[in-house]
Design an enzyme around this catalytic site. Structure first.
Site, PDB file in Angstrom:
ATOM      1  N   ARG A   1      21.800   4.050  12.954  1.00 14.10           N
ATOM      2  CA  ARG A   1      21.348   5.536  12.577  1.00 14.10           C
ATOM      3  C   ARG A   1      22.348   6.429  13.203  1.00 14.10           C
ATOM      4  O   ARG A   1      22.980   6.142  14.239  1.00 14.10           O
ATOM      5  CB  ARG A   1      19.813   5.542  13.398  1.00 14.10           C
TER       6      ARG A   1
ATOM      7  N   HIS B   1      18.501  12.984  24.100  1.00 17.29           N
ATOM      8  CA  HIS B   1      17.765  12.789  25.488  1.00 17.29           C
ATOM      9  C   HIS B   1      16.559  13.333  25.501  1.00 17.29           C
ATOM     10  O   HIS B   1      16.137  13.814  26.810  1.00 17.29           O
ATOM     11  CB  HIS B   1      18.736  13.154  26.563  1.00 17.29           C
TER      12      HIS B   1
ATOM     13  N   ASP C   1      13.945  11.858  23.655  1.00 16.09           N
ATOM     14  CA  ASP C   1      12.952  11.043  23.407  1.00 16.09           C
ATOM     15  C   ASP C   1      12.056  10.550  24.504  1.00 16.09           C
ATOM     16  O   ASP C   1      10.835  10.265  24.484  1.00 16.09           O
ATOM     17  CB  ASP C   1      13.769   9.789  22.523  1.00 16.09           C
TER      18      ASP C   1
ATOM     19  N   GLY D   1      29.007  -0.136  20.151  1.00 12.84           N
ATOM     20  CA  GLY D   1      29.413   0.752  20.970  1.00 12.84           C
ATOM     21  C   GLY D   1      29.750   2.006  20.812  1.00 12.84           C
ATOM     22  O   GLY D   1      30.303   3.043  21.552  1.00 12.84           O
TER      23      GLY D   1
ATOM     24  N   SER E   1      23.573   2.881  17.133  1.00 14.64           N
ATOM     25  CA  SER E   1      22.302   1.973  17.445  1.00 14.64           C
ATOM     26  C   SER E   1      22.375   0.394  16.901  1.00 14.64           C
ATOM     27  O   SER E   1      21.665   0.076  16.073  1.00 14.64           O
ATOM     28  CB  SER E   1      21.187   2.680  16.631  1.00 14.64           C
ATOM     29  N   SER E   2      23.760  -0.058  16.923  1.00 11.01           N
ATOM     30  CA  SER E   2      23.832  -1.350  16.545  1.00 11.01           C
ATOM     31  C   SER E   2      22.524  -2.296  17.148  1.00 11.01           C
ATOM     32  O   SER E   2      22.362  -3.334  16.573  1.00 11.01           O
ATOM     33  CB  SER E   2      25.028  -1.895  16.946  1.00 11.01           C
TER      34      SER E   2
ATOM     35  N   ASP F   1      15.411   4.824  18.401  1.00 10.78           N
ATOM     36  CA  ASP F   1      16.555   4.012  17.429  1.00 10.78           C
ATOM     37  C   ASP F   1      15.576   2.906  16.474  1.00 10.78           C
ATOM     38  O   ASP F   1      15.989   2.865  15.392  1.00 10.78           O
ATOM     39  CB  ASP F   1      17.216   3.139  18.400  1.00 10.78           C
TER      40      ASP F   1
END
Length: 393
Positions: free
Chosen positions: A36, A43, A45, A133, A137-138, A184
């Protein structure tokens, strides 16, 4: 030019071929979950605020089948993990599953441990186009794809979709050691093609924001290729500072605070760092709401202005930008047809997201390449679909 992301079917085919090669048989289950990009609301959430992400065409694919022995067998095609890309361990009760080495397997272990029932042995291959990285949102894509695979394997689904999302978040907390918010995992599960997702992180209600009217505009994602430097300790420091600010204001969370409350902190002579962190969160929550309203009206100039404000606040008050991200944003903002640009994700590396007219894409890429000393990679993003089961044929 921008990188062309492989189609999900290409990734699926690669994973299926790898499964056959590795295990000498064919997989009969195939699922995927997207990464995503957060358009605005950073910051917020974990402060019970609003966020507005959209799913990306970059996905994690998991293919596999029921195992023939009492083992979980996991093979990843991710080249970054080197020789440790295969791992197997005994299939056992959920309560016996614990994190360990190699770390990448902990995401799979956590999904087994937090699944709705004990999981039978299986063998899987994991393939992904979500860059690791980069702040896209891996990890959530891997968690949600794995959980979706386990649903298909067992035929068991939670009665509420929120339970799946919360289970994947617990994987991040307890097996990866990252105290992330809920965004995420939520968008990786709930996203609809053609829509951004406005998520209320207090009560987990959502609103799908249609983006079909964006035909003359695009989102350009620029990967700085500067890995995240925001350590878990720095993340916790900012989160805990917000919690302390809310406590000092006698609020349940900074979601309940206003700009007037920031003045109260100033009058109370609260630490300057606390004032700045709280000010970012309070203003960013409002920006997310204003941005959703602007997008619904098709007011992209206003949306871009809010994106710019968001980045400046993240840089100055939350202090999670970096020289690389600032350079990318500054270069993008200097191009005619760019409406707004900001860092996306936790910060201190990763990606920026830029709203621009489609006719300005080539010039923006050219200018950023000329101004940025690093090795930037570019993607044109459109809102994609959330997790799903794919046909194995």
């Amino acid at each position: 030019m921008a990188t062309i992301v492989p189609d999900v079917n290409e990734v699926k085919l690669k994973a299926l071929e790898a499964f056959t090669s590795k295990f000498k048989e064919h997989a009969n289950i195939c699922v995927c979950a997207p990464g995503r990009v957060n358009l605005i609301g950073e910051h917020t959430d974990y402060n019970e605020g609003f966020v507005m992400p959209m799913a990306l065409p970059m996905v994690t694919v998991v293919v596999g089948k029921l195992g023939s022995d009492n083992k979980y067998k996991i093979f990843s095609l991710d080249k970054s993990i080197g020789q440790s890309n295969y791992y197997e361990f005994e299939a056992t009760s959920r309560k016996n599953i614990k994190p360990g080495e190699p770390k990448w397997v902990n995401y799979v272990k956590g999904c087994i441990a937090h699944f709705a029932c004990d999981v039978p042995p299986f063998k899987i291959v994991i393939a992904s186009t979500v860059p690791v990285g980069a702040g896209l949102s891996s990890s959530a894509a891997l968690e949600v794809a794995t959980y979706t695979f386990l649903e298909a394997l067992t035929g068991v689904k939670p009665s509420r979709v929120e339970d799946k999302i919360l289970a994947c978040q617990r994987v991040e907390h307890e097996f990866a050691g990252v105290p992330c918010g809920i965004m995420d995992q939520f968008v990786s599960v709930m996203a609809k093609e053609g829509y951004a997702l406005l998520l209320d992180c207090r009560d987990l209600t959502t609103k799908q924001i249609p983006m079909s009217q964006i035909k003359d505009y695009a989102f350009l994602i620029t990967n700085s290729n500067a890995p995240h430097k925001l350590s878990s300790s720095a993340y916790r420091e900012r989160r805990d500072c917000c919690y302390e600010a809310a406590k000092k204001l006698n609020k349940k969370s900074l979601r309940e605070a206003t700009i007037d409350d920031i003045r109260v902190l100033e009058e109370q002579k609260a630490p300057e760092e606390m004032i700045k962190r709280a000010r970012h969160v309070v203003t960013e929550i409002q920006r997310a709401l204003d941005a959703a309203a602007a997008l619904e009206k098709g007011d992209f100039n206003e949306f871009g202005r809010l994106m710019n404000e968001s980045h400046d606040s993240l840089r100055n008050d939350y202090e999670v930008s970096s020289a690389e991200l600032d350079a990318l944003v500054t270069a993008a903002r200097g191009v005619d047809g760019v409406l707004g640009s900001r860092l996306t994700g936790a910060g201190f590396g990763g990606c920026t997201v830029t709203l621009l007219k489609k006719e300005a894409i080539d010039e923006a890429v050219k200018r950023i390449k000329a101004k940025y000393t690093g090795n930037a990679v570019f993607y044109i993003a459109s809102p994609a679909m959330g997790c799903r089961v794919l046909d194995v044929n």
